[in-house]
Design a protein around this motif. Structure first.
Motif, PDB file in Angstrom:
ATOM      1  N   UNK A  28       0.871  -1.163   0.000  1.00 22.25           N
ATOM      2  CA  UNK A  28       0.000   0.000   0.000  1.00 22.25           C
ATOM      3  C   UNK A  28       0.912   1.218   0.000  1.00 22.25           C
ATOM      4  N   UNK A  29       0.979   1.893  -1.152  1.00 18.49           N
ATOM      5  CA  UNK A  29       1.994   2.936  -1.304  1.00 18.49           C
ATOM      6  C   UNK A  29       1.554   3.968  -2.330  1.00 18.49           C
ATOM      7  N   UNK A  30       1.873   5.227  -2.058  1.00 14.57           N
ATOM      8  CA  UNK A  30       1.743   6.267  -3.058  1.00 14.57           C
ATOM      9  C   UNK A  30       0.392   6.963  -3.127  1.00 14.57           C
ATOM     10  N   UNK A  31       0.285   8.157  -2.535  1.00 13.61           N
ATOM     11  CA  UNK A  31      -0.830   9.038  -2.847  1.00 13.61           C
ATOM     12  C   UNK A  31      -0.466   9.793  -4.132  1.00 13.61           C
ATOM     13  N   UNK A  32      -1.375  10.616  -4.632  1.00 13.47           N
ATOM     14  CA  UNK A  32      -1.078  11.371  -5.853  1.00 13.47           C
ATOM     15  C   UNK A  32       0.080  12.329  -5.588  1.00 13.47           C
ATOM     16  N   UNK A  89      -5.709   9.574  -3.108  1.00  9.39           N
ATOM     17  CA  UNK A  89      -5.243   8.854  -1.928  1.00  9.39           C
ATOM     18  C   UNK A  89      -5.849   7.450  -1.874  1.00  9.39           C
ATOM     19  N   UNK A  90      -5.319   6.648  -0.992  1.00 10.51           N
ATOM     20  CA  UNK A  90      -5.854   5.302  -0.761  1.00 10.51           C
ATOM     21  C   UNK A  90      -6.978   5.412   0.259  1.00 10.51           C
ATOM     22  N   UNK A 144       2.793   2.026   3.777  1.00 12.47           N
ATOM     23  CA  UNK A 144       3.285   3.314   4.234  1.00 12.47           C
ATOM     24  C   UNK A 144       3.992   4.221   3.261  1.00 12.47           C
ATOM     25  N   UNK A 145       4.830   3.722   2.339  1.00 16.50           N
ATOM     26  CA  UNK A 145       5.615   4.640   1.515  1.00 16.50           C
ATOM     27  C   UNK A 145       4.743   5.615   0.725  1.00 16.50           C
ATOM     28  N   UNK A 146       4.852   6.884   1.043  1.00 19.23           N
ATOM     29  CA  UNK A 146       4.193   7.922   0.261  1.00 19.23           C
ATOM     30  C   UNK A 146       2.684   7.915   0.281  1.00 19.23           C
ATOM     31  N   UNK A 163       5.429  -1.827   8.446  1.00 19.94           N
ATOM     32  CA  UNK A 163       4.880  -0.473   8.514  1.00 19.94           C
ATOM     33  C   UNK A 163       6.021   0.532   8.445  1.00 19.94           C
ATOM     34  N   UNK A 164       5.862   1.521   7.562  1.00 20.83           N
ATOM     35  CA  UNK A 164       6.918   2.518   7.380  1.00 20.83           C
ATOM     36  C   UNK A 164       6.285   3.867   7.073  1.00 20.83           C
ATOM     37  N   UNK A 165       7.095   4.920   7.179  1.00 19.14           N
ATOM     38  CA  UNK A 165       6.764   6.255   6.686  1.00 19.14           C
ATOM     39  C   UNK A 165       5.406   6.738   7.201  1.00 19.14           C
ATOM     40  N   UNK A 166       4.478   7.033   6.264  1.00 15.01           N
ATOM     41  CA  UNK A 166       3.206   7.630   6.681  1.00 15.01           C
ATOM     42  C   UNK A 166       2.331   6.663   7.469  1.00 15.01           C
ATOM     43  N   UNK A 167       2.545   5.371   7.322  1.00 14.17           N
ATOM     44  CA  UNK A 167       1.813   4.435   8.187  1.00 14.17           C
ATOM     45  C   UNK A 167       2.191   4.669   9.648  1.00 14.17           C
TER      46      UNK A 167
END
Length: 505
Positions: A255-259, A309-310, A325-327, A351-355
């Motif tokens: 699960x990665x990458x918003x706009x 976004x997701x 999490x990434x982005x 879990x990483x970054x924004x997570x």
């Protein structure tokens, strides 16, 4: 490689003395020979030396080194600080040996007033005031001496530890009262304090000298701290069955990458595939669909219904591991999707970054994380999750260790020496990596690697260890060819095959 506390180092010294057997003063002589050889290889006997020796065994080491250097024709001024008129037994023996040798013409035993020598450029100072046994900040005359040394233009070589620096916790230490060494010659093992960024200003260049302490003692002595080494990591590698197909190599979900952050999803997906996962599905914002399809044709793209976004979690029946999490951003709809995905997942989770930022703003959700979850925070993300700022790296590490135990989680605290904190309270530091990896996207690559290894079939602890080591090794191989300054996250992915080959060889 084990990392021992100052107390354990003294235990190991005693074990060596009792079981080799060897007299403690002869063990000191052995250490002094190793120190002398390194110093004489670095500076010629035309360079003037000033030796500052304290009243303990660190001072005894310094006196023994001074005597051996004098035998090689070095010109030295030696100062032994015996303010309390109480030297350690081995320090007293080496004091007498200097007096008896008559080779050092300038030897001063300081018992009250001290008239410091001029410390000019071109002079080398041997710092043997205090070693790893120090347990409180320097004060009074010794603090003044340290500040005087630090203000000089002389080079400083510290024996075992820069005087004033404590081996583990320096939370309440006084930085101005710690020697700023150009070279630290530590004995047998790195000290925990050497692995923290804020202490590098005191250590300078570090060399670890083997003084042949008991290997049996090292094996018997338990410690929660260690450094991952290549031979340990090699043993973790799984062999690929020559009849394997992609369905047997695992299916990873990212699960990665918003706009606007499609790059994070691309890096994580490529790294996941390079780590050996048979299939990778990327859940991302709908606007990222085309760029993902073009940039990572090997990946399956699951576009969210939302453009930017997701907003929805996926069923988990088809996946063997999930990285989140990434982005992804911190939109509240994304936050709900993330906690739903975590609750729904019966497979290993990274879990990483924004997570992690989402968890930091919904702290009650931390208690809902399943046992064995893997989190990869950088220092600021660790502070956000903990809900407070840390004064130094030791304090931050202790919090990560506590959190790993409480949540039964694996926490990779990222940095020069990434620290893997395990659910049982142990901490394993990574030995690979370089400053060139301090670049955007490097963490996304690590998430992809670990998620790919989990999907591939590695156990959680092994995936963390192998993942952080491979990540750093690929970065080292890339820096060797490209240089640190120009290193990008995608270069780490490009050199992953060479990192695997290095371990397989």
């Amino acid at each position: 490689m084990k990392i021992f506390t100052a107390t354990q180092i003294r235990e190991l010294d005693r074990f060596t003395i009792e079981h080799e057997p060897i007299k403690s003063v002869d063990l000191m002589e052995r250490a002094a020979r190793a120190l002398t050889w390194t110093i004489s290889e670095t500076w010629s006997n035309e360079v003037p030396f000033v030796v500052f020796a304290g009243p303990g065994n660190n001072g005894g080491d310094a006196l023994a080194v001074a005597r051996m250097l004098a035998e090689k024709g070095y010109k030295l001024s030696v100062y032994l600080f015996n303010i309390s008129n109480k030297l350690s037994e081995d320090c007293a023996i080496n004091r007498q040996r200097i007096v008896d040798s008559n080779r050092i013409k300038s030897f001063t035993e300081v018992k009250d007033e001290f008239d410091p020598p001029r410390l000019e450029k071109g002079t080398v100072i041997i710092d043997g005031l205090f070693g790893s046994g120090l347990n409180k900040p320097l004060a009074g005359g010794f603090a003044s001496l340290v500040r005087y040394i630090n203000k000089s233009q002389a080079e400083v070589v510290s024996i075992d530890m820069p005087s004033g620096l404590m081996a583990e916790d320096n939370t309440y230490n006084i930085g101005t009262n710690i020697i700023q060494a150009d070279l630290t010659l530590t004995l047998q093992h790195k000290k925990l304090a050497f692995l923290f960024a804020e202490n590098q200003q005191f250590i300078g260049k570090l060399k670890v000298l083997d003084i042949r302490l008991s290997k049996e003692g090292e094996e018997i002595l338990w410690t929660r701290y260690s450094i991952a080494e290549e031979n340990d990591i090699r043993k973790l590698l799984l062999k690929r069955n020559e009849f394997a197909h992609k369905g047997e190599m695992g299916h990873a979900l990212l699960l990665a990458g918003c706009h606007g952050m499609a790059g994070s999803a691309i890096l994580a997906a490529r790294a996941c595939l390079r780590a050996g996962s048979g299939k990778v599905t990327v859940r991302t914002a709908r606007r990222n669909n085309d760029i993902m399809q073009i940039s990572v044709p090997e990946a399956i793209v699951s576009a969210d219904k939302e453009d930017h976004h997701i907003s929805e979690a996926l069923p988990m029946e088809d996946y063997d591991a999930v990285g989140i999490g990434p982005g992804i951003g911190t939109n509240e709809h994304t936050a709900i999707a993330i906690i739903t995905q975590i609750r729904r997942s019966q497979v290993p989770i990274v879990l990483d970054a924004d997570a992690l930022n989402i968890l930091a703003s919904h702290r009650a959700w931390l208690q809902q994380l399943p046992p064995g979850v893997i989190m990869t925070p950088h220092p600021k993300e660790m502070e956000r999750m903990a809900g407070n700022r840390f004064s130094n790296s030791y304090e931050r590490l202790c919090k990560a260790q506590d959190m790993a135990e409480q949540l039964k989680a694996y926490i990779l605290l990222k940095g020069k020496y990434t620290a893997l904190c395990t659910p049982d309270g142990n901490i394993i530091f990574n030995s690979t990596g370089n400053a060139g990896m301090a670049t955007a996207g490097s963490g996304d690559v690590l998430t992809g690697i670990i998620t790919g290894l989990l999907a591939r079939g590695y156990q959680k602890g092994d995936a963390c260890l192998l993942g952080m080591y491979l990540h750093g090794l690929a970065g080292d191989l890339a820096a060797r060819e490209l240089g640190e300054e120009s290193l990008m996250a995608s270069d780490i992915i490009a050199f992953l095959p060479k990192a695997f080959n290095r371990l397989n060889d």
